[in-house]
Design a protein around this motif. Structure first.
Motif, PDB file in Angstrom:
ATOM      1  N   LEU A 196      39.684 -27.768  75.061  1.00  0.00           N
ATOM      2  CA  LEU A 196      40.585 -27.867  73.914  1.00  0.00           C
ATOM      3  C   LEU A 196      39.840 -27.862  72.582  1.00  0.00           C
ATOM      4  CD1 LEU A 196      43.200 -30.456  75.226  1.00  0.00           C
ATOM      5  CD2 LEU A 196      43.532 -28.004  74.863  1.00  0.00           C
ATOM      6  N   VAL A 197      38.560 -28.225  72.607  1.00  0.00           N
ATOM      7  CA  VAL A 197      37.793 -28.253  71.355  1.00  0.00           C
ATOM      8  C   VAL A 197      37.529 -26.847  70.826  1.00  0.00           C
ATOM      9  CG1 VAL A 197      36.686 -30.442  71.894  1.00  0.00           C
ATOM     10  CG2 VAL A 197      35.595 -28.310  72.617  1.00  0.00           C
ATOM     11  N   LEU A 198      37.727 -25.832  71.657  1.00  0.00           N
ATOM     12  CA  LEU A 198      37.497 -24.453  71.222  1.00  0.00           C
ATOM     13  C   LEU A 198      38.743 -23.942  70.503  1.00  0.00           C
ATOM     14  CD1 LEU A 198      35.646 -23.008  74.361  1.00  0.00           C
ATOM     15  CD2 LEU A 198      34.672 -23.966  72.264  1.00  0.00           C
ATOM     16  N   GLY A 199      38.873 -24.351  69.255  1.00  0.00           N
ATOM     17  CA  GLY A 199      40.058 -24.000  68.480  1.00  0.00           C
ATOM     18  C   GLY A 199      40.228 -22.514  68.276  1.00  0.00           C
ATOM     19  N   GLY A 200      39.120 -21.791  68.119  1.00  0.00           N
ATOM     20  CA  GLY A 200      39.206 -20.349  67.915  1.00  0.00           C
ATOM     21  C   GLY A 200      39.834 -19.641  69.095  1.00  0.00           C
ATOM     22  N   PHE A 201      39.483 -20.087  70.294  1.00  0.00           N
ATOM     23  CA  PHE A 201      40.068 -19.480  71.492  1.00  0.00           C
ATOM     24  C   PHE A 201      41.567 -19.724  71.537  1.00  0.00           C
ATOM     25  CE2 PHE A 201      41.726 -20.444  75.741  1.00  0.00           C
ATOM     26  CZ  PHE A 201      41.650 -19.186  76.321  1.00  0.00           C
ATOM     27  N   HIS A 202      41.978 -20.960  71.306  1.00  0.00           N
ATOM     28  CA  HIS A 202      43.400 -21.275  71.390  1.00  0.00           C
ATOM     29  C   HIS A 202      44.194 -20.591  70.280  1.00  0.00           C
ATOM     30  CE1 HIS A 202      41.808 -24.436  74.057  1.00  0.00           C
ATOM     31  NE2 HIS A 202      42.973 -24.308  74.652  1.00  0.00           N
ATOM     32  N   GLN A 203      43.599 -20.435  69.118  1.00  0.00           N
ATOM     33  CA  GLN A 203      44.274 -19.694  68.060  1.00  0.00           C
ATOM     34  C   GLN A 203      44.496 -18.247  68.482  1.00  0.00           C
ATOM     35  OE1 GLN A 203      42.246 -19.735  64.291  1.00  0.00           O
ATOM     36  NE2 GLN A 203      43.825 -18.539  63.256  1.00  0.00           N
ATOM     37  N   HIS A 204      43.501 -17.679  69.161  1.00  0.00           N
ATOM     38  CA  HIS A 204      43.632 -16.304  69.648  1.00  0.00           C
ATOM     39  C   HIS A 204      44.780 -16.209  70.654  1.00  0.00           C
ATOM     40  CE1 HIS A 204      41.977 -12.253  70.429  1.00  0.00           C
ATOM     41  NE2 HIS A 204      42.401 -12.456  71.669  1.00  0.00           N
ATOM     42  N   VAL A 205      44.869 -17.181  71.551  1.00  0.00           N
ATOM     43  CA  VAL A 205      45.949 -17.194  72.545  1.00  0.00           C
ATOM     44  C   VAL A 205      47.301 -17.379  71.866  1.00  0.00           C
ATOM     45  CG1 VAL A 205      46.938 -18.518  74.461  1.00  0.00           C
ATOM     46  CG2 VAL A 205      44.502 -17.958  74.459  1.00  0.00           C
ATOM     47  N   GLN A 230      50.859 -25.257  66.222  1.00  0.00           N
ATOM     48  CA  GLN A 230      50.511 -23.904  66.658  1.00  0.00           C
ATOM     49  C   GLN A 230      51.139 -23.569  68.007  1.00  0.00           C
ATOM     50  OE1 GLN A 230      48.417 -26.375  65.665  1.00  0.00           O
ATOM     51  NE2 GLN A 230      46.444 -25.516  64.951  1.00  0.00           N
ATOM     52  N   ALA A 231      51.069 -24.511  68.948  1.00  0.00           N
ATOM     53  CA  ALA A 231      51.615 -24.260  70.277  1.00  0.00           C
ATOM     54  C   ALA A 231      53.128 -24.091  70.220  1.00  0.00           C
ATOM     55  CB  ALA A 231      51.240 -25.395  71.225  1.00  0.00           C
ATOM     56  N   ARG A 232      53.792 -24.957  69.444  1.00  0.00           N
ATOM     57  CA  ARG A 232      55.245 -24.871  69.343  1.00  0.00           C
ATOM     58  C   ARG A 232      55.672 -23.550  68.708  1.00  0.00           C
ATOM     59  NH1 ARG A 232      55.846 -29.084  66.787  1.00  0.00           N
ATOM     60  NH2 ARG A 232      56.165 -30.471  68.568  1.00  0.00           N
ATOM     61  N   ALA A 233      54.964 -23.131  67.668  1.00  0.00           N
ATOM     62  CA  ALA A 233      55.306 -21.877  66.996  1.00  0.00           C
ATOM     63  C   ALA A 233      55.102 -20.689  67.933  1.00  0.00           C
ATOM     64  CB  ALA A 233      54.450 -21.710  65.738  1.00  0.00           C
ATOM     65  N   ALA A 234      54.035 -20.723  68.722  1.00  0.00           N
ATOM     66  CA  ALA A 234      53.762 -19.623  69.650  1.00  0.00           C
ATOM     67  C   ALA A 234      54.828 -19.540  70.735  1.00  0.00           C
ATOM     68  CB  ALA A 234      52.378 -19.804  70.278  1.00  0.00           C
ATOM     69  N   VAL A 235      55.276 -20.701  71.226  1.00  0.00           N
ATOM     70  CA  VAL A 235      56.318 -20.723  72.250  1.00  0.00           C
ATOM     71  C   VAL A 235      57.647 -20.255  71.666  1.00  0.00           C
ATOM     72  CG1 VAL A 235      57.696 -22.222  73.734  1.00  0.00           C
ATOM     73  CG2 VAL A 235      55.208 -22.482  73.664  1.00  0.00           C
ATOM     74  N   GLU A 236      57.993 -20.747  70.471  1.00  0.00           N
ATOM     75  CA  GLU A 236      59.266 -20.385  69.851  1.00  0.00           C
ATOM     76  C   GLU A 236      59.344 -18.893  69.555  1.00  0.00           C
ATOM     77  OE1 GLU A 236      59.440 -22.877  66.446  1.00  0.00           O
ATOM     78  OE2 GLU A 236      60.290 -24.598  67.528  1.00  0.00           O
ATOM     79  N   SER A 237      58.219 -18.292  69.195  1.00  0.00           N
ATOM     80  CA  SER A 237      58.204 -16.862  68.880  1.00  0.00           C
ATOM     81  C   SER A 237      58.211 -15.993  70.132  1.00  0.00           C
ATOM     82  CB  SER A 237      56.965 -16.526  68.046  1.00  0.00           C
ATOM     83  OG  SER A 237      55.783 -16.661  68.828  1.00  0.00           O
ATOM     84  N   GLY A 238      57.985 -16.602  71.285  1.00  0.00           N
ATOM     85  CA  GLY A 238      57.912 -15.840  72.523  1.00  0.00           C
ATOM     86  C   GLY A 238      56.546 -15.243  72.774  1.00  0.00           C
ATOM     87  N   HIS A 239      55.608 -15.514  71.865  1.00  0.00           N
ATOM     88  CA  HIS A 239      54.254 -14.981  72.021  1.00  0.00           C
ATOM     89  C   HIS A 239      53.512 -15.682  73.155  1.00  0.00           C
ATOM     90  CE1 HIS A 239      50.792 -12.746  70.526  1.00  0.00           C
ATOM     91  NE2 HIS A 239      50.073 -13.816  70.776  1.00  0.00           N
ATOM     92  N   LEU A 240      53.812 -16.964  73.337  1.00  0.00           N
ATOM     93  CA  LEU A 240      53.205 -17.761  74.400  1.00  0.00           C
ATOM     94  C   LEU A 240      54.299 -18.297  75.308  1.00  0.00           C
ATOM     95  CD1 LEU A 240      50.889 -19.412  75.751  1.00  0.00           C
ATOM     96  CD2 LEU A 240      51.339 -21.199  74.045  1.00  0.00           C
ATOM     97  N   THR A 241      54.169 -18.046  76.595  1.00  0.00           N
ATOM     98  CA  THR A 241      55.089 -18.596  77.586  1.00  0.00           C
ATOM     99  C   THR A 241      54.326 -19.602  78.435  1.00  0.00           C
ATOM    100  OG1 THR A 241      56.349 -16.533  77.694  1.00  0.00           O
ATOM    101  CG2 THR A 241      56.621 -18.084  79.519  1.00  0.00           C
TER     102      THR A 241
END
Length: 303
Positions: A196-205, A230-241
């Motif tokens: 989880l400390v790898l913020g750049g990776f999670h931002q990419h996802v 970030q996670a909530r926005a990605a889920v709401e946009s459908g970008h992350l499931t």
């Protein structure tokens, strides 16, 4: 992640019901062998078809000449040249193969019989599987306790990345590089795909790669605790499931062109080995496994 913020709902529209669709004959044969291998010895004994170990050893020892003859008929001089053996040795080879019914002599050249061709191919397959199993030892030690029917055949040419004392993040770095080079990513894991400390990776996802991940419930909760907006926005946009399942066997990743499996250190939680390949059979196997796990998972929806 608070329960009033996110709720888990079963997605019947996107989950497959019933057994996975049949695969190609090659994949089905591999899976059937995996299902039957524990009982194969017992079945052979009951049918009184066990082969003496000395004969099996002799077959393996004649593997090089069997392999050479797979390319086509050879005379003794060609066998001697191809294998760099003496005339006496080539004579012993061909005599033994003839006695077993593996070769026949036509116009002074030795060619494989139908039986010999099957035996030659099985010896090569045995060698390949033993070699693959040895290369995959770090992964097998990590996953086989939870996944007894793991099959090695699709990973014969896989890239194996193992953590080292002076470079413990090599497997994670390999995994991240594949995510960054892929437009889509699907997978499941017993822990976070990357620390989880790898913020750049999670931002990419969250922002770049079209992603679907199946996590254990508490792992999904931790992701939202660490990256709530970030996670909530990605889920709401459908970008992350995000989906959850109460039990997962290991880490599986499906990229655009490759598939991979990760094994983790139970003490540190770090990825200690990552194995990936672009083999079509491995892709088919991974798709089958992923869909089976996905069908038994629940959609994590923003509520």
């Amino acid at each position: 992640m608070a329960s009033d913020e996110h709720s888990r709902e079963t997605s019947h529209e996107t989950s497959r019901e019933g057994p996975p669709e049949p695969g190609t004959p090659l994949l089905e044969a591999i899976l059937e062998n995996a299902r039957n291998r524990r009982y194969l010895g017992r079945r052979l004994a009951q049918a009184n078809e066990r082969i003496e170990t000395d004969v099996l050893g002799d077959i393996v020892r004649h593997g090089p000449v069997l392999e050479a003859l797979l390319d086509g008929p050879l005379d003794r001089r060609e066998i001697e040249s191809r294998l760099d053996v003496s005339k006496a040795t080539s004579h012993r080879f061909t005599q033994w193969l003839d006695q077993q019914g593996f070769v026949e002599k036509v116009d002074s050249r030795f060619r494989l019989t139908g039986l010999g061709q099957i035996i030659a191919e099985e010896v090569l397959r045995f060698e390949a599987n033993v070699g693959t199993a040895r290369r995959l030892t770090p992964l097998l030690e990590a996953v086989c306790e939870d996944h007894q029917e793991f099959v090695v055949e699709p990973f014969v040419d896989a890239t194996v990345t193992v953590a080292a004392p002076d470079d413990p993040y090599r497997p994670v770095e390999r995994f991240i590089s594949l995510v960054r080079s892929s437009e889509t990513f699907r997978g499941f894991n017993t822990t976070h795909m990357a620390p989880l400390v790898l913020g750049g990776f999670h931002q990419h996802v969250f922002e770049t790669t079209e992603t679907e991940i199946i996590y254990l419930p508490h792992i999904a909760d931790k992701l939202f605790e660490t990256y709530p907006e970030q996670a909530r926005a990605a889920v709401e946009s459908g970008h992350l499931t995000l989906r959850t399942r109460d039990d997962l066997p290991y880490g599986l990743a499906l990229f655009d062109k490759r598939v991979g499996i990760g094994g983790y250190d139970e003490t540190t939680g770090l990825m200690r080995v990552f194995v990936d390949t672009e083999s079509p059979v491995a892709r088919e196997w991974a798709e089958r496994v992923y869909e089976s796990v996905r069908a038994d998972s629940e959609l994590l929806a923003d509520g």
